[in-house]
Design an enzyme around this catalytic site. Structure first.
Site, PDB file in Angstrom:
ATOM      1  N   LYS A 191       0.840  -1.187   0.000  1.00  0.00           N
ATOM      2  CA  LYS A 191       0.000   0.000   0.000  1.00  0.00           C
ATOM      3  C   LYS A 191       0.885   1.250   0.000  1.00  0.00           C
ATOM      4  O   LYS A 191       1.916   1.290   0.680  1.00  0.00           O
ATOM      5  CB  LYS A 191      -0.896  -0.029   1.236  1.00  0.00           C
ATOM      6  CG  LYS A 191      -1.927   1.086   1.334  1.00  0.00           C
ATOM      7  CD  LYS A 191      -2.783   0.871   2.584  1.00  0.00           C
ATOM      8  CE  LYS A 191      -3.803   1.978   2.781  1.00  0.00           C
ATOM      9  NZ  LYS A 191      -4.623   1.748   3.997  1.00  0.00           N
TER      10      LYS A 191
ATOM     11  N   SER B 201      -9.435   1.767   3.412  1.00  0.00           N
ATOM     12  CA  SER B 201      -8.603   2.526   2.495  1.00  0.00           C
ATOM     13  C   SER B 201      -7.639   1.662   1.697  1.00  0.00           C
ATOM     14  O   SER B 201      -7.033   2.123   0.734  1.00  0.00           O
ATOM     15  CB  SER B 201      -7.824   3.581   3.278  1.00  0.00           C
ATOM     16  OG  SER B 201      -6.924   2.979   4.198  1.00  0.00           O
TER      17      SER B 201
ATOM     18  N   SER C 238      -9.869  -0.429   7.606  1.00  0.00           N
ATOM     19  CA  SER C 238      -9.211  -0.177   6.319  1.00  0.00           C
ATOM     20  C   SER C 238      -8.579  -1.402   5.684  1.00  0.00           C
ATOM     21  O   SER C 238      -8.252  -1.385   4.503  1.00  0.00           O
ATOM     22  CB  SER C 238      -8.138   0.908   6.478  1.00  0.00           C
ATOM     23  OG  SER C 238      -8.725   2.114   6.891  1.00  0.00           O
TER      24      SER C 238
END
Length: 699
Positions: A135, A215, A239
Site C-alpha cells: 500500500k 482505504s 481499512s
C-alpha cells in the site's frame, strides 16, 4: 454498529449524505498523475509468450504461496516468469482497475536475483521470490515513491524503507510496486471510496458498479484480480477488513503492536496497524510471519480442527438486522442466506456457537480522534517529508489552489477536520502546542473504552471468539487494538463479495489465524471474479479448445486448435464481454471446420467471433461485412448459426428529427442472412438476404 460500517466504519456516518454514484466505471476515471511505467520490462514482456502466461494462470488459480514455492523448487516455475506474469496482467488490466500507483522498476532484477540464490540452494523464506505489492502509505526508498495517494507527495521518496519492508526484502520477497488507496487512508474524501489524486478511483474486479471500499482498496483489488501474489495494507478503523471483504479477499488486522508502524504514513498512530491481504488464510499466515516483530511461526499452527469445541459468540441480530429501520422481506432473506452460510461453516468445524448481543454503550469521540489524528500525525509526516504545509489548514488551502489535479474528488473530510480540530482545542482550552498531549490522552481513553467493551463481551458471554460481518465492528476491535480477520462468504444477491469477520482476544493472533483457517477449509466460499469458461469441441478431425477467465475488467479468450498432427498457433483476443459458448461446423462444406464463439458484452448485446483454418495449419478470423443499411441500428445484435447460414437479428430504433437524442424502439427488427464463401483470398462472409420483420427481440 449497523452494516453501513462495512463501507468504511465510522467515517462514513459523517458523510453519508454526500455519497453519489458519479464514478465507478473506468471510462469516467481521472487521469493518472504518474502513468505506470513498463519501460524497464517491455523487452521481456514482448518475449513473454501467451502460452506460458496461460499455463501460469492455470497454476495460480487456486494456489497458495506454498504451492508456488513447490513449483519454484521443482523448476516448473521461476520467480522471473511469475513476476512477468503479474506485470503482463498489470499492463493489460490495471488501467481499468487502478489498483497500482507505481511499479517497481527493479522488480524483474529482484526476481532474477531470487532465482540465482535459489539455484545456489539459498532460500530465505516461504516468500523467497514471491511478487507482492505494498500500500502506498508504506515507506519505500528510491526509485520508488510513497505518496499516500496525494499530489503533495507525488515525488516523495523516503530515505529508507519502512521496517516491515526491510523484513520483506530480507525474506526474499519481490516488490512489484505500490498499491493504490483511499487518499491519506480515507481521511480526505470518500466520494468514491478507494480514490486518490495520483491514480484515480479503484474499480471492483467483480463489477465496476460495486464498492471497492477503503482505504486499502488497491491491495484488495490487485490481490483478487491476480495482479500480485499478495499485498500489505494498513488499517485505522476497517481499512484492511472492509476492502478485503468487498473485493473477495482474506485480510488480517493484527493485534496492535504486533507489526511495526515505523515508516508508515500515520492517520492515528495510537491505532494504526499494517496487515496482509491475500486470497487465502495460508498466505495471510505466511505474510504475517514475515512482518510480525514477535517472531511467531503462524504457519505450523494452522489446523483444520482449530474451531472444534471453541465457544463462539455470533452477533446474529447484527447480521440479520443490520439496520434499526423496518426492512422489506427480501432484504431479510438475503441476510438470512448469509447467516446460513456462517452457521453451516461453524457447524462443519464443530464450533460451539451462541448468539450474543452488543452492549448499548457507544464509543465516544472516535470520529474526533480520527480527524485530530489527520491534523497531528498525517500533517506531521508531511512536514517531515518537506511538503509545503505546516498545518491541516495549509493542506486544505494548498489543495484548493489546483483542485482539478490535487483534489479531483474533493476534500470534504479535510474541511470537516479543520473545523473539528478547532472545536476540540476550544473545548479542552488548549494552546496549539498542548494539542499533542491532549490528542494522546484522547486516543488512550478511547482505546481503553473499546477494550473494556470487548473484554466484557468475551467475559460475560464466556466466549473465545466473536463472529461479525465485514467490518461492522471495526470501531471496537480496531480502536481497542484487538486482532480481526475476514474470510470470504461468497457473493450476495447483487453479485458483491461479502466476508465473515472473526474477532479474537488481544495477543491471540495465532489462535485467530488457525480458527480462520479451519472455517475457510470447511467452507471454501470464495469465488473468483468471473467463472472461468472452458469448452472443447471435436469436429471432422479438428479439436477446438476455448478458454476464457470471463472477467469484466479486461476479458480475454484463448482459442487453440489442432488438425490431425498439425497444431495451429493459439489465438488470444481481448473481448469486452464474456464468453457464452462455442459451436463448430462446416457451413461452406469445404471439409475445413469453423469455430463460432458467442460473446455477450456489458450491455447484454451478443457478438459472434468466427475462426477457421488458413492453409489448414493456422487459425484465422472471419469478420462480418460492414452494414450497408445502418438506419435505426444501435446495436444489440443477436446471432444464430444454422446448418449452412448465419442469421443476424437486431432491433430497429427511430429518433425524433427535432430531438436526435430521443431514440425509441420501432417494434421491428432486421434479419440479415450470411453464407460462408471461398475465393482466392480465403474464406469470407457474404450477405445473401436482408429483411425487416415484426417479432419480439431481446433488447
Amino acid at each position: 454498529m449497523n452494516r453501513r460500517g462495512r463501507i468504511y466504519g465510522v467515517l462514513l456516518i459523517l458523510i453519508i449524505f454526500s455519497l453519489s454514484d458519479r464514478l465507478f466505471a473506468d471510462e469516467d476515471n481521472t487521469p493518472r498523475l504518474r502513468k505506470l511505467d513498463f519501460t524497464p520490462f517491455q523487452k521481456s514482456l514482448d518475449q513473454f509468450s501467451e502460452t506460458r502466461a496461460a499455463e501460469i494462470e492455470e497454476q495460480l488459480r487456486d494456489a497458495t504461496i506454498l504451492d508456488l514455492q513447490a513449483a519454484l523448487q521443482t523448476g516448473k516455475l521461476t520467480s522471473e516468469e511469475l513476476t512477468l506474469f503479474f506485470l503482463d496482467r498489470n499492463q493489460r488490466y490495471d488501467e481499468k482497475l487502478r489498483s497500482y500507483i507505481e511499479l517497481n522498476p527493479n522488480a524483474l532484477s529482484e526476481a532474477r536475483a531470487a532465482d540465482a540464490l535459489r539455484a545456489k540452494g539459498i532460500i530465505h523464506s516461504q516468500l523467497h521470490g514471491i511478487p507482492i505489492n505494498l500500500k502506498d502509505n508504506i515507506d519505500t526508498k528510491s526509485p520508488l515513491h510513497t505518496t499516500g495517494g496525494a499530489e503533495i507527495l507525488l515525488n516523495h521518496s523516503p530515505e529508507q524503507d519502512a521496517e516491515l519492508v526491510t523484513s520483506l526484502r530480507s525474506a526474499g520477497a519481490v516488490i512489484l510496486g505500490k498499491a493504490s488507496l483511499s487518499e491519506f487512508a480515507g481521511a480526505l474524501t470518500m466520494d468514491p471510496t478507494g480514490a486518490n489524486a495520483v491514480s484515480g478511483a479503484g474499480v471492483n474486479p467483480y463489477h465496476p458498479g460495486l464498492e471497492v471500499s477503503g482505504s486499502s482498496s488497491g491491495s484488495a483489488i490487485s490481490t483478487t484480480a491476480y495482479l500480485t501474489a499478495a499485498s500489505i495494507g494498513t488499517e485505522t478503523s476497517g481499512s484492511l477488513i472492509s476492502p478485503a471483504s468487498q473485493n473477495g479477499c482474506v485480510s488480517m488486522k493484527p493485534s496492535l503492536g504486533m507489526v511495526s508502524g515505523r515508516g508508515i504514513i500515520p492517520l492515528v498512530r495510537f491505532q494504526d496497524s499494517a496487515g496482509p491481504i491475500t486470497r487465502n488464510v495460508t498466505d495471510a499466515a505466511i505474510m504475517l510471519e514475515i512482518i510480525d516483530t514477535k517472531a511467531v511461526a503462524y504457519l505450523p499452527l494452522l489446523n483444520r480442527d482449530a474451531l472444534q469445541d471453541v465457544s463462539v459468540g455470533v452477533l446474529r441480530d447484527e447480521i440479520l438486522w443490520p439496520s434499526p429501520s423496518p426492512l422489506p422481506l427480501e432484504f431479510f432473506s438475503e441476510q438470512y442466506t448469509i447467516m446460513q452460510r456462517i452457521d453451516r461453516g461453524l457447524q462443519k468445524t464443530h464450533a460451539s456457537p451462541r448468539a450474543i448481543q452488543l452492549p448499548s454503550e457507544e464509543l465516544k469521540s472516535l470520529s474526533r480522534l480520527i480527524f485530530i489524528g489527520l491534523a497531528q500525525d498525517t500533517v506531521g509526516y508531511l512536514v517531515n517529508a518537506g511538503a509545503p504545509v505546516t498545518s491541516l489548514s495549509d493542506l486544505r488551502i494548498y489543495n484548493e489552489q489546483q483542485p482539478e489535479t490535487r483534489v479531483p474528488f474533493g476534500q470534504l473530510l479535510v474541511t470537516y477536520a479543520c473545523s473539528m480540530v478547532g472545536e476540540f482545542a476550544d473545548q479542552v482550552g488548549s494552546e496549539e502546542n498542548d494539542l499533542p498531549r491532549q490528542y494522546e490522552q484522547l486516543a488512550l481513553q478511547v482505546r481503553r473504552q473499546a477494550a473494556d467493551i470487548l473484554d466484557r463481551i468475551f467475559a460475560d458471554n464466556q466466549i473465545d471468539l466473536i463472529v461479525s460481518l465485514a467490518n461492522d465492528q471495526s470501531p471496537l476491535y480496531a480502536t481497542a487494538g484487538y486482532p480481526a480477520i475476514t474470510i470470504p462468504l461468497g457473493l450476495d444477491k447483487a453479485g458483491s463479495p461479502i466476508g465473515v469477520t472473526l474477532i479474537g482476544k488481544q495477543g491471540e493472533d495465532a489462535k485467530l489465524l488457525a480458527r480462520a483457517f479451519a472455517f475457510e477449509q470447511a467452507t471454501k466460499y470464495r469465488i473468483n471474479p468471473g467463472k472461468p469458461y472452458r469448452q472443447i469441441h471435436r469436429f471432422q478431425g479438428v479439436t477446438f479448445d476455448l478458454q476464457s477467465p470471463n472477467i469484466h475488467f479486461g476479458n480475454t479468450l484463448v482459442l487453440k486448435s489442432a488438425k490431425k498432427q498439425i497444431k495451429s498457433k493459439p489465438i488470444r483476443q481481448e473481448i469486452k464481454g464474456s464468453v457464452l459458448g462455442m459451436q463448430t461446423g462446416d457451413l461452406n462444406q469445404d471439409s475445413i471446420p469453423e469455430a463460432y464463439i458467442f460473446v455477450r458484452d456489458a450491455e447484454d448485446a451478443d457478438s459472434l467471433l468466427i475462426y477457421t483454418f488458413n492453409n489448414q495449419d493456422a487459425l484465422t478470423r472471419i469478420d462480418f461485412p460492414h452494414l450497408t443499411d445502418t438506419v435505426g441500428y444501435y446495436g444489440n445484435d443477436h446471432f444464430s448459426v444454422n446448418a449452412t447460414t448465419i442469421e443476424r437479428i437486431y432491433p430497429l430504433y427511430t429518433s425524433d428529427t427535432s430531438d436526435p437524442g430521443d431514440i425509441r424502439p420501432t417494434g421491428k427488427s432486421r434479419q440479415i442472412t450470411y453464407q460462408l464463401k471461398q475465393n482466392t483470398e480465403g474464406v469470407h462472409l457474404e450477405q445473401i438476404q436482408s429483411n425487416e420483420r415484426d417479432s419480439p427481440v431481446i433488447e
